[in-house]
Design an enzyme around this catalytic site. Structure first.
Site, PDB file in Angstrom:
ATOM      1  N   ARG A  87       0.835  -1.199   0.000  1.00  5.70           N
ATOM      2  CA  ARG A  87       0.000   0.000   0.000  1.00  5.70           C
ATOM      3  C   ARG A  87       0.877   1.259   0.000  1.00  5.70           C
ATOM      4  O   ARG A  87       2.097   1.185   0.117  1.00  5.70           O
ATOM      5  CB  ARG A  87      -0.946  -0.009   1.207  1.00  5.70           C
ATOM      6  CG  ARG A  87      -0.184  -0.318   2.493  1.00  5.70           C
ATOM      7  CD  ARG A  87      -0.687   0.348   3.685  1.00  5.70           C
ATOM      8  NE  ARG A  87      -0.638   1.767   3.569  1.00  5.70           N
ATOM      9  CZ  ARG A  87       0.475   2.508   3.717  1.00  5.70           C
ATOM     10  NH1 ARG A  87       1.654   1.949   3.979  1.00  5.70           N
ATOM     11  NH2 ARG A  87       0.415   3.817   3.597  1.00  5.70           N
ATOM     12  N   GLY A  88       0.171   2.421  -0.143  1.00  7.43           N
ATOM     13  CA  GLY A  88       0.887   3.684  -0.254  1.00  7.43           C
ATOM     14  C   GLY A  88       1.105   3.955  -1.742  1.00  7.43           C
ATOM     15  O   GLY A  88       1.566   3.066  -2.471  1.00  7.43           O
ATOM     16  N   ALA A  89       0.775   5.164  -2.180  1.00  9.98           N
ATOM     17  CA  ALA A  89       0.716   5.424  -3.623  1.00  9.98           C
ATOM     18  C   ALA A  89       2.000   5.048  -4.387  1.00  9.98           C
ATOM     19  O   ALA A  89       1.937   4.277  -5.355  1.00  9.98           O
ATOM     20  CB  ALA A  89       0.335   6.884  -3.851  1.00  9.98           C
ATOM     21  N   ARG A 127      -6.811  -1.020  -7.377  1.00 13.35           N
ATOM     22  CA  ARG A 127      -7.176   0.114  -6.516  1.00 13.35           C
ATOM     23  C   ARG A 127      -7.316   1.352  -7.415  1.00 13.35           C
ATOM     24  O   ARG A 127      -6.426   1.632  -8.216  1.00 13.35           O
ATOM     25  CB  ARG A 127      -6.122   0.369  -5.426  1.00 13.35           C
ATOM     26  CG  ARG A 127      -6.148  -0.700  -4.346  1.00 13.35           C
ATOM     27  CD  ARG A 127      -5.402  -0.260  -3.101  1.00 13.35           C
ATOM     28  NE  ARG A 127      -6.210   0.574  -2.242  1.00 13.35           N
ATOM     29  CZ  ARG A 127      -5.726   1.220  -1.172  1.00 13.35           C
ATOM     30  NH1 ARG A 127      -4.434   1.142  -0.875  1.00 13.35           N
ATOM     31  NH2 ARG A 127      -6.509   1.950  -0.412  1.00 13.35           N
ATOM     32  N   GLN A 174      -3.120   2.876   9.679  1.00 11.40           N
ATOM     33  CA  GLN A 174      -1.770   3.002   9.115  1.00 11.40           C
ATOM     34  C   GLN A 174      -0.885   3.891   9.986  1.00 11.40           C
ATOM     35  O   GLN A 174       0.330   3.705  10.026  1.00 11.40           O
ATOM     36  CB  GLN A 174      -1.838   3.582   7.693  1.00 11.40           C
ATOM     37  CG  GLN A 174      -2.405   2.637   6.650  1.00 11.40           C
ATOM     38  CD  GLN A 174      -3.892   2.800   6.478  1.00 11.40           C
ATOM     39  OE1 GLN A 174      -4.608   3.165   7.406  1.00 11.40           O
ATOM     40  NE2 GLN A 174      -4.388   2.525   5.290  1.00 11.40           N
ATOM     41  N   ASP A 183      -2.353  10.644  -2.793  1.00  5.87           N
ATOM     42  CA  ASP A 183      -2.601   9.510  -3.696  1.00  5.87           C
ATOM     43  C   ASP A 183      -2.861   9.971  -5.121  1.00  5.87           C
ATOM     44  O   ASP A 183      -2.620   9.229  -6.070  1.00  5.87           O
ATOM     45  CB  ASP A 183      -3.770   8.672  -3.189  1.00  5.87           C
ATOM     46  CG  ASP A 183      -3.313   7.861  -1.985  1.00  5.87           C
ATOM     47  OD1 ASP A 183      -3.345   8.405  -0.864  1.00  5.87           O
ATOM     48  OD2 ASP A 183      -2.871   6.717  -2.181  1.00  5.87           O
ATOM     49  N   ASN A 223      -6.046  12.146  -0.540  1.00 10.04           N
ATOM     50  CA  ASN A 223      -5.180  11.385   0.365  1.00 10.04           C
ATOM     51  C   ASN A 223      -6.087  10.628   1.324  1.00 10.04           C
ATOM     52  O   ASN A 223      -7.321  10.753   1.276  1.00 10.04           O
ATOM     53  CB  ASN A 223      -4.198  12.314   1.092  1.00 10.04           C
ATOM     54  CG  ASN A 223      -3.105  11.537   1.813  1.00 10.04           C
ATOM     55  OD1 ASN A 223      -2.482  10.664   1.229  1.00 10.04           O
ATOM     56  ND2 ASN A 223      -2.894  11.823   3.080  1.00 10.04           N
ATOM     57  N   LYS A 224      -5.481   9.861   2.189  1.00 14.13           N
ATOM     58  CA  LYS A 224      -6.224   9.014   3.121  1.00 14.13           C
ATOM     59  C   LYS A 224      -7.346   9.774   3.824  1.00 14.13           C
ATOM     60  O   LYS A 224      -7.168  10.922   4.225  1.00 14.13           O
ATOM     61  CB  LYS A 224      -5.237   8.449   4.138  1.00 14.13           C
ATOM     62  CG  LYS A 224      -5.796   7.578   5.221  1.00 14.13           C
ATOM     63  CD  LYS A 224      -6.613   6.418   4.713  1.00 14.13           C
ATOM     64  CE  LYS A 224      -5.899   5.521   3.730  1.00 14.13           C
ATOM     65  NZ  LYS A 224      -6.808   4.591   3.014  1.00 14.13           N
TER      66      LYS A 224
HETATM   67  O1  MRU Z   1      -4.903   3.087   1.681  1.00 10.44           O
HETATM   68  P1  MRU Z   1      -3.428   3.360   1.713  1.00 10.44           P
HETATM   69  O2  MRU Z   1      -2.776   2.888   2.969  1.00 10.44           O
HETATM   70  O3  MRU Z   1      -2.735   2.864   0.461  1.00 10.44           O
HETATM   71  O4  MRU Z   1      -3.334   4.939   1.712  1.00 10.44           O
HETATM   72  C1  MRU Z   1      -2.080   5.544   1.692  1.00 10.44           C
HETATM   73  C2  MRU Z   1      -2.145   7.008   1.804  1.00 10.44           C
HETATM   74  O5  MRU Z   1      -3.180   7.618   1.790  1.00 10.44           O
HETATM   75  C3  MRU Z   1      -0.841   7.721   1.825  1.00 10.44           C
HETATM   76  O6  MRU Z   1      -0.927   8.881   2.592  1.00 10.44           O
HETATM   77  C4  MRU Z   1      -0.484   8.107   0.398  1.00 10.44           C
HETATM   78  O7  MRU Z   1      -0.515   6.994  -0.433  1.00 10.44           O
HETATM   79  C5  MRU Z   1       0.833   8.740   0.315  1.00 10.44           C
HETATM   80  S1  MRU Z   1       2.108   7.506   0.385  1.00 10.44           S
HETATM   81  C6  MRU Z   1       3.586   8.232   0.305  1.00 10.44           C
END
Ligand code: MRU
Length: 361
Positions: free
Chosen positions: A44-46, A86, A203, A244, A254-255
């Protein structure tokens, strides 16, 4: 910290669902397993999703058995499955488009083994670039903090709120927002980090706290809903998060919960920064209303660590991301420099970079 690697035709990744309790490393040669890992947030994470998507395409290409004329159709179908994993993090589509481009340009002139080599080279290039992007973002971020807080830094270090996880686990490098925090801490600018727990998948509590502890950066985890109160008590100097997907006018997905922090920061006159590589900017989307926002299973709210804490049948609305409108963002810190309002112009100036990201693979 190990997040992902590709060695001996095999994808290795840390399954983040078990952190911080267990460090489980998975090895696979099956692209469908990689797709599943992205869907379930094992990966996970963009930026990391983008890196994994690149390697997933390589795995799919390696799984092809048949005549060359069927290769392109086979790979397109597999890429379709990878892209459906995703919807919000644009890095995924950035990666798949680069690999599609490698196939388009080389299909006629190369045999399958040459194509496999070029695809792997491109996937590795994406991975290495994201590692380097983090360093660049961090350098720019430290400069911004030194400039914008020069008066405060004369007599005290800064406190910062971050949301979700943006470190090595989300990027493969030192992190985006986390990278800025890490380098700023090393430069003596940061006193303490407040890590918002980040409901529902935690997270912040599970991953950011784990990374902060490893880096020995002082921190406290807070519930997402305490942020405004902490700002009211002057405990938070600024907010920094990752992204994201950033639209062409700077609106940023973002999240879920990020937008609430941005509103709180605006009300309390605190700076609110986004840190993200240019690969997270979607130049084709004029504003945040066009960003596809993922909705996830109700079970993410009604269960914690697989245990029901409410009736499974409860009606639940579970958006995984929100969009922070550009007017709440003080600056977007990218690997190519710091973007300030007016974001539309600043982002348009970056577009030529975006138009030619492809290597001559
Ligand atoms: O659902 P996730 O855990 O993939 O969400 C991640 C986020 O929202 C992060 O803040 C975003 O991807 C930035 S990662 C450097």
């Amino acid at each position: 910290m190990f997040a992902i690697s590709f060695e001996h035709d095999t994808l290795h990744y840390l399954d983040q669902r078990f952190l911080p309790l267990k460090e489980v490393i998975v090895a696979t040669r099956d692209y469908r397993r990689a797709v599943e890992a992205i869907k379930t947030l094992a990966i996970r994470g963009a930026p990391l999703i983008g890196i994994a998507a690149g390697y997933a395409v390589v795995l799919a290409a390696r799984q092809f058995k048949g005549k060359k004329k069927k290769f392109s159709a086979f790979l397109s179908k597999a890429i379709g499955e990878i892209e459906a994993s995703r919807p919000t993090a644009v890095n995924l589509f950035f990666a798949t488009s680069r690999l599609k481009h490698v196939v388009e340009r080389n299909l006629a002139s190369c045999d399958i083994s040459e194509l496999l080599f070029k695809l792997e080279q491109e996937a590795r290039a994406i991975h290495n670039e994201e590692i380097e992007n983090c360093e660049q973002i961090a350098q720019h971020g430290v400069k911004v903090l030194k400039q914008e807080f020069s008066h405060v830094l004369l007599y005290q270090r800064l406190t910062v709120l971050t949301h979700c996880n943006t470190g090595a686990l989300a990027t493969g490098g030192i992190g985006t927002a986390f990278g800025v925090i890490k380098r700023a801490y090393e430069a003596g600018l940061i006193e303490k980090v407040y890590a918002a727990e980040t409901r529902p998948l935690l997270q912040g509590l599970r991953l950011t706290a784990f990374e902060l502890e490893k880096e020995q950066i002082p921190f406290e985890v807070i519930s997402d809903s305490s942020a405004a109160f902490l700002m009211q008590k002057s405990l938070i100097d600024f907010v920094i998060t990752g992204a994201d997907r950033i639209a062409a006018n700077g609106d940023t997905a973002n999240k879920i919960g990020t937008y609430s922090h941005a509103v709180s920061a605006a009300v309390h006159q605190r700076k609110f920064y986004i840190a993200a590589p240019v690969s997270t900017i979607d130049f084709s989307i004029s504003d945040g209303s066009k960003i596809p926002i993922e909705r996830r299973s109700s079970l993410e709210l009604t269960r914690i660590y697989g245990r029901n804490v409410a009736k499974e049948s409860l009606p639940v609305l579970n958006f995984a991301f929100d969009v922070t409108p550009n007017q709440f963002i003080s600056a977007i810190i990218t690997d190519k420099g710091v973007l300030k309002p007016n974001f539309t112009d600043a982002i348009a100036d970056l577009a030529p970079e975006q138009i030619k990201p492809y290597h001559d693979a």
